[in-house]
Write a protein that holds these residues in place. Structure first.
Motif, short mmCIF file in Angstrom:
data_model
loop_
_atom_site.label_atom_id
_atom_site.label_comp_id
_atom_site.label_asym_id
_atom_site.label_seq_id
_atom_site.Cartn_x
_atom_site.Cartn_y
_atom_site.Cartn_z
N VAL A 78 1.28 -1.08 -0.58
CA VAL A 78 -0.07 0.40 0.30
C VAL A 78 0.61 1.26 0.14
O VAL A 78 1.71 1.61 1.27
N ASN A 79 0.74 2.29 -0.77
CA ASN A 79 1.92 3.35 -1.24
C ASN A 79 2.99 2.83 -1.03
O ASN A 79 3.64 3.57 -0.70
N GLY A 80 3.60 1.53 -1.88
CA GLY A 80 4.61 1.01 -2.31
C GLY A 80 5.23 0.59 -0.62
O GLY A 80 5.87 0.03 -0.73
N PHE A 81 4.46 0.82 0.75
CA PHE A 81 5.01 0.04 1.52
C PHE A 81 4.08 -1.80 1.67
O PHE A 81 3.01 -1.98 0.89
N ASP A 82 5.51 -2.56 2.06
CA ASP A 82 4.51 -3.47 2.50
C ASP A 82 4.01 -4.03 3.61
O ASP A 82 3.96 -3.69 4.56
N VAL A 83 2.54 -4.43 3.46
CA VAL A 83 1.72 -4.24 4.52
C VAL A 83 2.40 -5.58 5.49
O VAL A 83 1.64 -5.85 6.84
N GLN A 84 3.00 -6.20 5.28
CA GLN A 84 3.64 -7.48 6.87
C GLN A 84 4.97 -6.73 7.50
O GLN A 84 4.49 -7.23 8.91
N THR A 85 5.98 -5.87 6.59
CA THR A 85 6.83 -5.67 6.96
C THR A 85 7.13 -4.49 7.64
O THR A 85 8.05 -3.95 8.26
N GLN A 86 5.81 -3.37 6.71
CA GLN A 86 6.11 -1.83 7.18
C GLN A 86 4.81 -1.62 7.75
O GLN A 86 4.18 -0.69 6.71
N LYS A 87 4.59 -2.10 8.96
CA LYS A 87 2.69 -2.10 8.99
C LYS A 87 2.79 -0.61 9.13
O LYS A 87 1.51 -0.01 9.15
N ASN A 88 3.75 -0.37 9.91
CA ASN A 88 3.54 1.22 10.99
C ASN A 88 2.93 2.56 9.40
O ASN A 88 2.91 3.26 9.44
N LYS A 89 4.07 2.33 8.41
CA LYS A 89 4.73 3.11 7.49
C LYS A 89 2.92 2.85 6.33
O LYS A 89 2.55 3.33 6.02
N VAL A 90 2.40 1.31 6.60
CA VAL A 90 1.50 1.39 6.05
C VAL A 90 -0.42 2.30 7.02
O VAL A 90 -0.57 2.70 6.25
N ARG A 91 0.44 2.49 8.17
CA ARG A 91 -0.71 2.58 9.30
C ARG A 91 -0.66 4.18 9.18
O ARG A 91 -1.28 4.89 9.18
#
Lengths: 251, 331
Positions: free
Chosen positions: B62-75
């Motif tokens: 999502v927006n280039g961030f991985d939903v498993q490894t970059q959870k906070n960036k996604v959030r």
């Protein structure tokens, strides 16, 4: 860790609590009924193990511990209310660490429980309970450890449950036995040996013994033993609770 | 960079596969719809994309961030409005927004400004200091949309944004959604099981059934897939003269006659009606009525799945009602 998030979670709990008059009243009424009913009713009785001390003196720390046991476990389990009303999702989707969410919840629950404990001690002094300032201050340490331990227990129980339906079950099969086996109402030596073993496995036994030692100077275990055990247990319970909270699906 | 990018996204609950190897992309600024009956897997997709639910296998950014490894960036980069209300009823509307803004680390001054702005946007300024428990369903939904915008998300997820709302409130929420997407350039992913909602709002639609994407295209293309519009002509007297002449026209895809009724399919049917009338007048055939029917997404759904979205729903609604009853009983 995000201190801001801890504060927000705490603030929310305070706002909710300050608006729930019934919760405030019932938190004090039940322990006070126990205190009045048992304290005055048994005042003339001689209970083996506590000869020479007024029963009220023995009982007050027990009742304070009882009140805090109920409110703390309850606030740990209250995660399930947020789940039921959907608000947990709003919390979980925020960009803050899970640890700060758990710590915020503990801070909120502990503030409420400690206030309850302090108010109960103050009201008890009106009924004739006597303690010292130093005793009271040391007692606060044990009260803080009691509430942290049982909020942690509440979180652990909540992670094993799907909804609030099992709450009554927890009260009957976990909280009540913890209360009766803790030595809140009578010294645990008066219990038959096999049951006494359960008392030794009960965290509240050490929390209460420490609190009683601080408030009225009588304890079964050494104060430092109580302190060490309670610190270890509270850290363990909170860590396990936080771990399980993080692991459970919150969608 | 794509707003959403998934490859073979899968989620299982025990033996049940709720989402089955789904791959799709959403461009920045798009208004993208996930259309399907209840239980198709739409909410599960949203929950995985918003980091609430773990992925069983596959990948999603999502927006280039991985939903498993970059959870906070996604959030940090998304906003979400859940299907069921996710508000604290013991707090006021404003306090709910304030809680949210603080969780996103927005400072005091900015918080005050943004809360005022979003409240105005959803017309809840007057009700801001009332407990959310006293809000109506439509007000709660509007408050949640307002809340989803406070952190200025790049991608906004709306899970059944108008479920259970009356027609008037639904209309006004549609307007908000369109405005957000066009004026504020927010990428919007919405799930719905209302055909007209998907048709009215979305640039592109993925039709989901049993955890799989069965069609993905612009609404107009999905409808054209069915061969275009159907025109039905009723004649005063049964005669096949008109049919014979219309059959010659290039734009007629198929034509059938049954007694005095002629049915033909064509694209852009409304443009051919005058010609049909002229042809009939020349040969003195009298037409008593003309009916033009545009295929709906309902027809598209029927075409791809072999069942209507409504017949699938009956069972689900019953289940939900029972759940509500249980809740009320214990609440």
């Amino acid at each position: 860790m995000n201190l801001n998030a801890v504060y927000v979670m705490w603030l929310r709990e305070m706002k909710r609590f300050s608006r729930s008059k019934s919760r405030m009243v019932s938190m004090l009424i039940m322990p006070l009924l126990f205190l009045g009913g048992l304290g005055f009713g048994f005042s003339k009785m001689t209970i083996p193990g506590i000869e020479g001390i007024a029963y009220l003196q023995f009982l007050v720390p027990g009742i304070v511990g009882m009140g805090m046991l109920f409110s703390s476990t309850g606030s740990g389990v209250s995660v399930l209310w947020d789940k039921e009303f959907g608000f947990l999702k709003e919390i979980m989707v925020a960009p803050v660490s899970r640890t700060s969410i758990v710590l915020g919840r503990i801070a909120g629950g502990a503030t409420i429980s400690l206030t309850q404990g302090i108010l109960l001690i103050l009201i008890s002094t009106l009924l004739g309970f006597r303690t010292t300032i130093t005793g009271f201050l040391i007692g606060l340490i044990f009260m803080a450890l009691i509430t942290t331990t049982f909020i942690g227990l509440g979180l652990i129980l909540a992670s094993r449950m799907k909804d609030m339906q099992g709450f009554q079950l927890i009260i009957n099969f976990v909280v009540m036995p913890l209360f009766f086996l803790s030595g809140a109402l009578y010294p645990i030596e008066n219990l038959p040996a096999p049951i006494r073993i359960l008392s030794y496995a009960n965290p509240l036994t050490y929390g209460l013994d420490g609190l009683r030692g601080a408030l009225i100077g009588i304890s079964r275990f050494h104060p430092l033993t109580n302190l060490t055990i309670m610190i270890t247990l509270s850290v363990a319970m909170v860590s396990l609770g936080a771990f399980l909270f993080d692991k459970s699906d919150n969608a | 960079m794509k707003a959403i990018n998934t490859t073979n996204l899968t989620r299982k609950f025990g033996n049940f596969t709720a989402v089955d190897k789904i791959s799709f992309q959403v461009k920045q600024g798009e208004l993208f719809g996930l259309l399907g009956p209840n239980g198709a897997g739409k909410t599960t997709i949203i929950n995985m994309l918003s980091t609430l639910l773990k992925i069983t296998s596959g990948q999603a950014q999502v927006n280039g961030f991985d939903v498993q490894t970059q959870k906070n960036k996604v959030r940090e980069s998304i906003g979400i409005v859940f299907q069921e209300p996710a508000l604290d009823g013991r707090l006021t509307g404003k306090e709910n927004l304030d809680f949210h803004a603080r969780m996103y680390g927005i400072n005091k001054e900015e918080r005050r400004k943004r809360i005022k702005k979003v409240l105005k946007l959803v017309k809840l300024t007057d009700k801001a200091d009332e407990l959310v428990d006293n809000y109506s369903g439509g007000m709660k939904r509007r408050l949640e949309i307002a809340r989803g915008l406070i952190q200025k998300p790049k991608v906004l997820f709306l899970d059944e944004p108008t479920l259970g709302l009356d027609a008037q409130t639904r209309r006004s929420i549609w307007e908000y959604i369109k405005k957000l997407n066009q004026k504020n350039k927010v990428t919007i992913i919405l799930t719905t099981h209302y055909m007209e909602e998907a048709d009215f709002l979305c640039n592109r639609i993925a039709i989901i059934d049993h955890g799989k994407i069965i069609a993905l295209d612009k609404p107009s293309n999905l409808k054209n897939f069915l061969g275009g519009d159907a025109i039905t002509l009723e004649l005063k007297k049964p005669s096949n003269k008109l049919k014979q002449q219309l059959e010659q026209k290039k734009w007629v895809k198929s034509i059938k006659q049954h007694n005095s009724k002629i049915t033909l399919t064509t694209e852009n049917g409304e443009k051919h009606i005058p010609e049909i009338i002229r042809t009939a007048e020349k040969q003195k055939t009298q037409i008593t009525s003309v009916n033009l029917r545009k295929p709906s997404l309902e027809d598209v759904f029927l075409h791809f799945t072999g069942k209507t979205i409504r017949s699938q729903e009956a069972g689900q609604t019953e289940k939900m009602k029972r759940m509500r009853m249980r809740r009320v009983g214990h609440g």
